[in-house]
Enzyme design. Sequence first.
Site, PDB file in Angstrom:
ATOM      1  N   CYS A 163      -1.534  -7.306  25.710  1.00 35.96           N
ATOM      2  CA  CYS A 163      -0.113  -7.669  25.787  1.00 35.96           C
ATOM      3  C   CYS A 163       0.024  -9.042  26.419  1.00 35.96           C
ATOM      4  O   CYS A 163      -0.519  -9.292  27.507  1.00 35.96           O
ATOM      5  CB  CYS A 163       0.643  -6.623  26.604  1.00 35.96           C
ATOM      6  N   GLU A 355      15.920   3.904  52.094  1.00 33.98           N
ATOM      7  CA  GLU A 355      15.292   4.185  50.795  1.00 33.98           C
ATOM      8  C   GLU A 355      15.056   5.687  50.689  1.00 33.98           C
ATOM      9  O   GLU A 355      14.678   6.346  51.663  1.00 33.98           O
ATOM     10  CB  GLU A 355      13.970   3.425  50.665  1.00 33.98           C
ATOM     11  N   CYS A 448      19.958  -5.266  38.616  1.00 35.33           N
ATOM     12  CA  CYS A 448      19.144  -5.286  37.401  1.00 35.33           C
ATOM     13  C   CYS A 448      19.942  -4.820  36.192  1.00 35.33           C
ATOM     14  O   CYS A 448      19.398  -4.702  35.099  1.00 35.33           O
ATOM     15  CB  CYS A 448      17.890  -4.434  37.576  1.00 35.33           C
TER      16      CYS A 448
END
Length: 583
Positions: A163, A355, A448
């Site tokens: 890739c 988190e 994102c």
Amino acid sequence: MKKNDIFELEITDMGTDGEGIGHYDGMTFFVKDALIGDVITARATKLKKNYGYARVEEIKTPSTFRVEPQCELHKRCGGCQIQALSYEKQLEFKNNKVRNNLMRIGGFSEAKLDSKMQPPVGADNPYRYRNKAQFPVGYDRDGNIVTGFYASRSHNIIPVEDCRLGVPQNKEILDIIKEWMNECGITPYDENTQKGLVRHVLIRYGFTSKQIMVCLVINGDSLEEKRRGGNAADILCERLSKIDGMTSISYNINKENTNVILGKKTVCIWGRPYIEDTIHLLSYPDFTPQGTGITYQISPQSFYQVNPKQTEKLYSTALAFAGLTGNENVWDLYCGIGTISLFLSQKAKQVYGVEIVPQAIEDAKNNAKLNGITNAQFFVGKAEEVLPQFYENAKKTEKITDDAASTGRTDMLRPDVIVVDPPRKGCDEKCLDTMLAMSPERIVYVSCDSATLARDLKILCEEKYELMKWQAFDQFSHTGHVETVVKLSLKKDTPKIEVTMEPEEESNYTPQEKATYSKIKEYVKEKYGVNVHTSYIAQVKRMCGLDMGENYNKSKKGNPEVKQCPQEKVEYIKDALKHFKLI
């Protein structure tokens, strides 16, 4: 128009995932692998009332933005949706994607966005940038073991030897593993029968450290078993350890019938259970090196940005937008292994990271020790649960304990800056409400997914915050994904005109408290026992003719995530607006 009809189509726009968009006979068509500016012969594949999908039969006139992709498999693989688009046009496409979502979903005006926009940040090299790759393992039609990537919208493996987005070492590692499987009689996992051993190969590479990690995800309890030629694990480790930079070899156990790649247990069988890498601080906005960096320990489960060179730019921008001077207390929500937290700690007084993944918090604490950082504290839990709990406890007490669930501190109650870097689904409503209640001077939002970013900014900016800067980053070159960093500042109180009034003698008037969204929610909850969403309050305020400002998205068309307020809740909210003397 019928399915399989062939027609000529000019591509005039691109969709959010990089698909081409064209118009024919009153219908809008979405075409994979077509680029803006192409004139194609298209074949209709799926038809709806006003739109449809088509595939490219022939490119009659190629777009001036079309380039020759480095990977000949990019169409079949589907991982690089826009590799055939020139890199300059990719940056423009991604910047426009963020801008359009902020207008359509966030309700920001075009003039406002353009005045606050910083230029999109591209990559110095849009190839060979990924430090992590996960390769499924299976058989091809001839019974040969293959590794590669799943074809778009399927679990059919497209064999990929090398890739172009990953590091060259990936190919050497995969060749060794396939040869080892053949020689030792080890079979790939079959999703249909749920038999076979090796499911995935996970590879991580440290761009600064040059360290390599290999982790095999297996449908079994161990790799350490007798196979043809000896102990399978020993044979694999002996071969992989000869690769320059090999630091960690492990296997992860996942025997569940699931699409989730990693299981809960990982066993290190050679070297260390982690690799290290360093993210360097860059100056903003020219991104020149500053000579300092934070080193991180990265395990197979760690969330760590896959493009380290762009991450240095991304985090340096977040730090610049935070405007730290050394005196600030900062919350870092969705902190992962402490990547942003430890960056912030270099210029903050104190940083608190949250988190949900326990292993990530352990990694964050270890990373703080590794770098000699003492002003960063980390807590396990959902941001939407931990932050409100701290807020409520901090209002009641200033007592400091070791129990994260009962700790309350005034510096936690009123942070100067909150930084959020949530998953694609964005911030939880409860988390947003608490951020509004805490009212930090600045919020830095790292996103994102620009659609959920726009949704969350709409809520924050309707009540207390003002958009100061936004900037798009190409973290994932040749794909439709884009990262964004946004700076919000707390709105300054508007000037007040002092007016003195003598109340009538019999007046029972008492001043009402400010009608924030949080107060309206509390009122409805207390009186009627139901919760109301912030967007519902905004809808009812607009129904009542209240000024929503330029950030209110008046049109809900094209935004399926926004639901209309049920009638009974409309009445509850109207009652609250009357109570607070807004109507």
